[in-house]
Scaffold this active site. Sequence first.
Site, PDB file in Angstrom:
ATOM      1  N   ASP A 257     -10.506   5.363   2.419  1.00 39.84           N
ATOM      2  CA  ASP A 257     -10.489   4.238   1.469  1.00 39.84           C
ATOM      3  C   ASP A 257     -11.621   4.397   0.450  1.00 39.84           C
ATOM      4  OD1 ASP A 257      -9.539   1.441   0.718  1.00 39.84           O
ATOM      5  OD2 ASP A 257     -11.671   1.116   1.105  1.00 39.84           O
TER       6      ASP A 257
ATOM      7  N   LYS B  12     -11.478   5.257  -3.679  1.00 34.33           N
ATOM      8  CA  LYS B  12     -12.196   4.508  -4.728  1.00 34.33           C
ATOM      9  C   LYS B  12     -13.046   5.453  -5.570  1.00 34.33           C
ATOM     10  CE  LYS B  12     -12.142   0.314  -2.005  1.00 34.33           C
ATOM     11  NZ  LYS B  12     -12.779  -0.417  -0.918  1.00 34.33           N
TER      12      LYS B  12
ATOM     13  N   SER C 293       0.866  -1.184   0.000  1.00 34.42           N
ATOM     14  CA  SER C 293       0.000   0.000   0.000  1.00 34.42           C
ATOM     15  C   SER C 293       0.904   1.236   0.000  1.00 34.42           C
ATOM     16  CB  SER C 293      -0.934  -0.014   1.208  1.00 34.42           C
ATOM     17  OG  SER C 293      -0.176  -0.114   2.390  1.00 34.42           O
TER      18      SER C 293
ATOM     19  N   GLU D 153      -7.706  -3.403 -11.417  1.00 33.04           N
ATOM     20  CA  GLU D 153      -9.099  -3.757 -11.092  1.00 33.04           C
ATOM     21  C   GLU D 153      -9.327  -3.855  -9.586  1.00 33.04           C
ATOM     22  OE1 GLU D 153     -12.139  -4.530 -13.213  1.00 33.04           O
ATOM     23  OE2 GLU D 153     -12.572  -3.895 -11.178  1.00 33.04           O
TER      24      GLU D 153
END
Length: 368
Positions: A228, A232, A97, A151
């Site tokens: 988070d 997205k 990450s 993805e």
Amino acid sequence: MSASPVFVAIIGAGTVGSSFIPQLQNLIKNTTNRAIFPILIARSSKCLVSRDYTGLDLNNWSADLSASTITPPTFPNETLKWLKSAPGEVVLVDNTSSLEIAQSYPAFLSAGIHIVTPNKKGVSDSLELWDNIFNSARQGGNATGGYFYHEASCGAGLPIINTITDLVKTGDKIKKVEGVFSGTMSFLFNTFHPASGTCDEKFSAIVDKAKAAGYTEPDPRDDLNGLDVARKLTILARLSGLKVPNPTSFPIESLVPAELEAGSASDFMAGLPKFDSAIEERKAAAEKENKVLRFVGKLDVDKNQVSVGIEAFERGTAIASLRGSDNVISFFTERYGANPLVVQGAGAGAEVTAMGITADLIRVLERL
Ligand code: NHO
């Protein structure tokens, strides 16, 4: 074997990486037309490396890595130089990450190295990094650049990035994207405030469970502070055509108490029970209206608006009825009209995230 060999270098062998490696092993076994050589498995401080590019034996990779005393090649310089010398196409799998690693994607892509990754940092950080990544990639028009697929950066293995990319590439216009984008938040609220039945568990105890199940980011605050989901939505907004500068450039409701923002992840987990009463009060208020709490994200392309936070939903609605760690994401587009295209299913967890990475790797292999 007819197709040319491919060399796979894996950076990051934690929760997700540990599920990806057995899937890679299976892919190697089932790919009969080309040899796939895993040549690097790196953690922060140690690695397994096949310096002569003949490939690592993956059978006992975890024990071998634990026993290894080899320091990983420095990133990006030594790693890039070594991968460029491989006798064939190379795919770099970034299972970290790390923003620092993501900042080097343009250099790797420009050198013709393909990248597949669940790491959200590169694609959701600055717009400048986003542009650099896609301008360096083969899909962005750089004929000698590497392919870049991400993805699993949204919805784990669910077809979210590919769906929105296909909608846009085929000429549809994205109007709105809405839903539950976090497996952790879905699990927390579906458990804490179920649409049917009751839950007596404390919110903090359910956060512990989500972490143990592998749903959370390495630091659960990255889920609970809404970042988070914001990352997205930043990715989806950019793919829809909005120039979102960064994931904190729009309203985000954080569930991390100000007192617990600093300190280690374990300090945070230890301090969380003190704040259970605040979320209990919100639950009680929603209950009075016969609604349940859910953590949702919304993106409105025409209004140029993105938002992330808790909302109360009527029981019986699709969002209220979600189960487990499921995500549900609705794409409202010109072509799909009033009835959105809906993608639903498990949106977090090591196995399903690894599946998204492995599918991206297959996508690269099919193009070589
Ligand atoms: P870990 O377990 O911390 O592992 C990271 C590994 O990277 C470790 O082996 C560490 O040593 C290594 N590493 C870090 N820096 C390094 C460096 N400089 N050089 C070499 N190695 C280095 O992290 P995870 O949990 O395995 O996550 C890996 C990546 O997958 C992260 O980018 C994460 O965001 C991404 N990811 C995870 C999930 C998931 O379910 N766990 C999902 C998507 C992407 O769809 C999932 C999702 O969105 C989960 C989200 N929390 C949600 O919806 O609730």
